[in-house]
Design a protein around this motif. Sequence first.
Motif, mmCIF file in Angstrom:
data_model
loop_
_atom_site.group_PDB
_atom_site.id
_atom_site.type_symbol
_atom_site.label_atom_id
_atom_site.label_comp_id
_atom_site.label_asym_id
_atom_site.label_seq_id
_atom_site.Cartn_x
_atom_site.Cartn_y
_atom_site.Cartn_z
ATOM 1 N N ARG A 567 -29.067 1.711 -59.553
ATOM 2 C CA ARG A 567 -30.505 1.812 -60.201
ATOM 3 C C ARG A 567 -31.554 1.267 -59.383
ATOM 4 O O ARG A 567 -32.506 2.047 -59.409
ATOM 5 N N LEU A 568 -31.466 0.196 -58.901
ATOM 6 C CA LEU A 568 -32.226 -0.236 -57.832
ATOM 7 C C LEU A 568 -32.724 0.840 -56.599
ATOM 8 O O LEU A 568 -33.967 1.067 -56.294
ATOM 9 N N ILE A 569 -31.679 1.067 -55.968
ATOM 10 C CA ILE A 569 -31.660 1.842 -54.908
ATOM 11 C C ILE A 569 -32.289 3.337 -55.172
ATOM 12 O O ILE A 569 -33.084 3.990 -54.467
ATOM 13 N N ASP A 570 -31.819 3.990 -56.087
ATOM 14 C CA ASP A 570 -32.625 5.142 -56.792
ATOM 15 C C ASP A 570 -34.038 5.212 -56.732
ATOM 16 O O ASP A 570 -34.960 5.951 -56.211
ATOM 17 N N ASP A 571 -34.517 3.951 -57.341
ATOM 18 C CA ASP A 571 -36.021 3.910 -57.271
ATOM 19 C C ASP A 571 -36.439 3.506 -56.182
ATOM 20 O O ASP A 571 -37.548 4.110 -55.667
ATOM 21 N N PHE A 572 -35.941 2.748 -55.366
ATOM 22 C CA PHE A 572 -36.623 2.364 -53.948
ATOM 23 C C PHE A 572 -36.792 3.589 -53.189
ATOM 24 O O PHE A 572 -37.524 3.813 -52.319
ATOM 25 N N TYR A 573 -35.539 4.391 -52.853
ATOM 26 C CA TYR A 573 -35.339 5.376 -52.273
ATOM 27 C C TYR A 573 -36.371 6.508 -52.545
ATOM 28 O O TYR A 573 -36.876 7.395 -51.763
ATOM 29 N N SER A 574 -36.683 6.847 -53.932
ATOM 30 C CA SER A 574 -37.509 7.891 -54.314
ATOM 31 C C SER A 574 -39.119 7.552 -53.770
ATOM 32 O O SER A 574 -39.957 8.248 -53.798
ATOM 33 N N LYS A 575 -39.294 6.294 -53.711
ATOM 34 C CA LYS A 575 -40.525 5.888 -53.226
ATOM 35 C C LYS A 575 -40.683 5.551 -51.912
ATOM 36 O O LYS A 575 -41.633 5.057 -51.173
ATOM 37 N N LYS A 576 -39.466 6.029 -51.075
ATOM 38 C CA LYS A 576 -39.349 5.748 -49.516
ATOM 39 C C LYS A 576 -39.645 4.177 -48.942
ATOM 40 O O LYS A 576 -40.175 4.097 -47.993
ATOM 41 N N ASP A 577 -39.213 3.509 -50.115
ATOM 42 C CA ASP A 577 -39.303 2.166 -49.591
ATOM 43 C C ASP A 577 -37.817 1.544 -48.993
ATOM 44 O O ASP A 577 -36.992 1.011 -49.691
ATOM 45 N N TYR A 578 -37.932 2.135 -47.746
ATOM 46 C CA TYR A 578 -36.463 1.723 -46.989
ATOM 47 C C TYR A 578 -36.021 0.508 -46.805
ATOM 48 O O TYR A 578 -35.168 0.092 -46.529
ATOM 49 N N ILE A 579 -37.052 -0.433 -46.661
ATOM 50 C CA ILE A 579 -36.773 -1.678 -46.479
ATOM 51 C C ILE A 579 -36.268 -2.462 -47.901
ATOM 52 O O ILE A 579 -35.287 -3.171 -47.649
ATOM 53 N N ALA A 580 -36.841 -2.040 -49.053
ATOM 54 C CA ALA A 580 -36.162 -2.595 -50.241
ATOM 55 C C ALA A 580 -34.827 -2.020 -50.442
ATOM 56 O O ALA A 580 -33.841 -2.767 -50.669
ATOM 57 N N VAL A 581 -34.230 -0.752 -49.831
ATOM 58 C CA VAL A 581 -32.949 -0.230 -49.881
ATOM 59 C C VAL A 581 -32.171 -1.164 -49.198
ATOM 60 O O VAL A 581 -31.161 -1.615 -49.461
ATOM 61 N N VAL A 584 -31.426 -4.570 -50.579
ATOM 62 C CA VAL A 584 -30.151 -4.455 -51.457
ATOM 63 C C VAL A 584 -28.907 -4.516 -50.889
ATOM 64 O O VAL A 584 -28.156 -5.174 -51.305
ATOM 65 N N TYR A 585 -28.815 -3.673 -49.908
ATOM 66 C CA TYR A 585 -27.681 -3.652 -49.036
ATOM 67 C C TYR A 585 -27.127 -4.681 -48.456
ATOM 68 O O TYR A 585 -26.066 -5.228 -48.549
ATOM 69 N N PHE A 586 -28.378 -5.556 -47.893
ATOM 70 C CA PHE A 586 -27.747 -6.795 -47.127
ATOM 71 C C PHE A 586 -27.569 -7.934 -48.029
ATOM 72 O O PHE A 586 -27.074 -9.066 -47.667
ATOM 73 N N ASN A 587 -27.875 -7.819 -48.999
ATOM 74 C CA ASN A 587 -27.642 -8.545 -50.283
ATOM 75 C C ASN A 587 -26.390 -8.370 -51.035
ATOM 76 O O ASN A 587 -26.180 -9.184 -51.975
ATOM 77 N N SER A 588 -25.585 -7.487 -50.698
ATOM 78 C CA SER A 588 -24.701 -7.034 -51.275
ATOM 79 C C SER A 588 -23.327 -7.231 -50.551
ATOM 80 O O SER A 588 -23.394 -7.372 -49.192
ATOM 81 N N ILE A 605 -27.971 4.509 -48.681
ATOM 82 C CA ILE A 605 -28.277 3.131 -47.899
ATOM 83 C C ILE A 605 -28.048 3.559 -46.312
ATOM 84 O O ILE A 605 -28.862 2.999 -45.595
ATOM 85 N N GLY A 606 -27.160 4.198 -46.037
ATOM 86 C CA GLY A 606 -27.019 4.742 -44.703
ATOM 87 C C GLY A 606 -28.186 5.390 -44.194
ATOM 88 O O GLY A 606 -28.829 4.993 -42.906
#
Length: 850
Positions: A567-581, A584-588, A605-606
């Motif tokens: 849910r988080l990544i869908d939102d961030f990716y749609s906003k092109k906020d690749y840093i936020a994506v 999330v990856y590095f905290n998982s 993520i990739g």
Amino acid sequence: MTFFRSEMLHVKFLILLILTALFIFLLGSRSSGGEAEDEYHGVYVVSSCKNFDDATALVNTLRAQGYDSFCKTVDIPKKGKWHRVFVRRYNGREEALLAGKELREKGVLKSFIIFKTEPEDNSASAKMEVEGKISPVPASAKKKLDLPNTKEVALLPDKEIIPADKKVLPPSVKEAAPSANKEVIPQSTKVIALPDKEDQDVKTVEKPYNSAMSDFTSGRYEEALSKFKEIIKTEKNETAMRRIADCHWFLGENGDKRYISEAIDQYRDIIRNYPGPKKENARAIYRIAESYSRLNFHYEALIEFKNLCSKYPESEYIPESLYMAGKMYYKTKKFSEAIKKFKEYIKKFPDGKRVRDAYFSVGNCYSQMRQFNDADVWYGNALERWPVLEDIPEDTLLKLGSHYFQTGKYDSVLEFFFVYLNLFPDGKHCSDTLYKIARSFEAMGQLRSALKALSLVVERYPGSVEARNSALIMANIGVKDPKIKLPLYILPGMDYYVAPIETYEKMAGKLSDLDMEQELMFRKGDALIKGRKYREAFDNYSLLVDRFPYGTYKKAGEKKLVLSANRLIDDFYSKKDYIAVSDVYFNSDKEVLLKNGDFDLLFKIGSSLKKMGLLDNAAGFFGEIIGIFGKDKRVSGLLLEMAEIDYSNGRYEDAKNRLKGLHEKQLGVDKSTTIAAMKLMGDISCKEGFLKEAAGFYLKVLSSEAGVENQMSDVRKKYADSLREMGLYSSALINYKRVLKKCGNLQKCSAPVIMDSYESLGDCLYNKGKYQQAIPMYERSLKSASEGEQNMWTLFNIGRGYANLGNKSMADKSFSLLEGDAGGEFWSRVVDYYAADKKWTDKYGAYIGD
């Protein structure tokens, strides 16, 4: 009512024991009296015991086997009291001899004599037979001794034989024994003839044993135990030893493990010391088995129950032992073997007292084996045969309800558990039963009823596990369906339903139970997801997975963690906020994401890692995705992504290997991927200097029907670049103009494409010697550049153009922009070098190589 009936039965049993003992004692006393003398005429098998308890035990044993036995007590000079046990009267010598041998072979008698008595008016004398040989008793001795027609003998343990003339007699009659009628007595036992003086011979039962038996039959087992122990200190007494074991057995009924263990040892000693096919030994083995069962040593109990069935197949304990063997198999989870035993019991004892339990037990076994259809059949047959639920035992009612709860037949759950609550309102399983009723209502979708039942559990059983779980379920229902309207002021604990997240947090703070803490964290995360608080849910599930890596909710928690991450990544990716994506990856946990994430989530993520410039991380992650989704058609897109990373890192051969097949329109590769692969192959060819191959790849892309317009403009520009580098300026010029025509303005193409196209267009014109036309193209390239960005080579080319046109002032002006702070030392030297070279060329002409 049940307790009252059991008390009455126990009292009746004690009374029966007392009357039985009294009856045997009276029979023994009566057998010694003169009034019964006429009953003794005939042939008898006789055994003698030194110990009265042994004689009593022998009489009891014989009577239990159907013999009309009795005991006579005599006092033998120098030998003391002996107790003679008459087995029964037989029709003749042969029948008595045969019976005696049979009893000896069975272990009932160790030795015996055959004794024959005759009426007084019969001239034949009384005779005795030792181990089958008859010896007449001298008539003179009978007369002198004034013996009655019953002739008494005593079997002594000595091997010495005392002939008739040396019989041991009381002093008052010793001289009356005749010496003429000596009889030869077989050398197998000692026979002593005594006068039958009943008043002197009959003695009362010994006081210690009588007192001990009185305590035993009255249920005073501790007092009896103490007295029996005193008895065996002075003599070896089988009956006393058996009663000692029995005392331990009965004392162990209260659950005292010391007595139970001692009973096992005592019964084992008895079986070892008094082996043989005795009825008492069958009972001893049964009680050993039952003792093990009380101690929850189920394997040991099973061995003993099977041992009893094997050694004493005709024993009265066989039905119970067979049933208990099945029960022990059930306790040890060997359900198939248990089923065999229960079915065997049903077949052999269709009207046995355990047949109903056996039927239900078969159903229980099938239920435990998860063969629910078979369980339903046996339960159904049992309920059809015994339909009154109120008559079903408590334990069986619970198992039935639990079975139907497990199989999801919630109507039946309610039926059996409501009956249980009515019959056993104070039962120890009431809290669990009411809780399962509530869970059944919940499963049936009757949430209002479920909440009512759960509130009753909270109210009636505060502090219990069921109350705690009920509060949790109420909170879960609050998450699932928060809009149920109920009179909150009537039902206690409804705040659990109204504020589920606060409930989870409050309960977690009070618990030391790790399993429950896991569940609370899991439920809290679920509530947060339902409330669309994905960041909090993600953090919650991250903590759950990290804290309980091997916990009950490990798999479910990982799935919920990935769901909230998605849910988080869908939102961030749609906003092109690749840093936020990437955050999330590095905290998982990467393994958790790869195991539970879908293709789209992992690709985002990739792709974000790649766009962030973390190329090695991106390439490794794409590789792991391919390992998971190897046969998925979308893997071709991942290969393209990895080839682009290889290209960026200068690994052109690796990139080409990944692109094999992608640019050839193979089956399963979508058209957009094919076009992108051909474009990348063109780029690689350019880098490697294979301009012709590059132009070919670009032309294939331009010839395709797919593609976005601005992307196609970029490809056309690269195609024009290839032509320009090959010196095909006219063709390149045409394609640059097409690019600029397509772009029109910055809205359709990127600024770099427009800027580079103008510059390249100027280069083509310059190389063709069209300096006047080239200079405006360079100037437009500079105008297309972003604010603050200037291409120094473009300025340099403008200066060169003016120089070639002979416009020195404009050339110097252009070159001046390259000198000073703007261009730095490098461009100053470039300008100086060009000026010198131009001067030399103008003077001497252009250099033509060898």
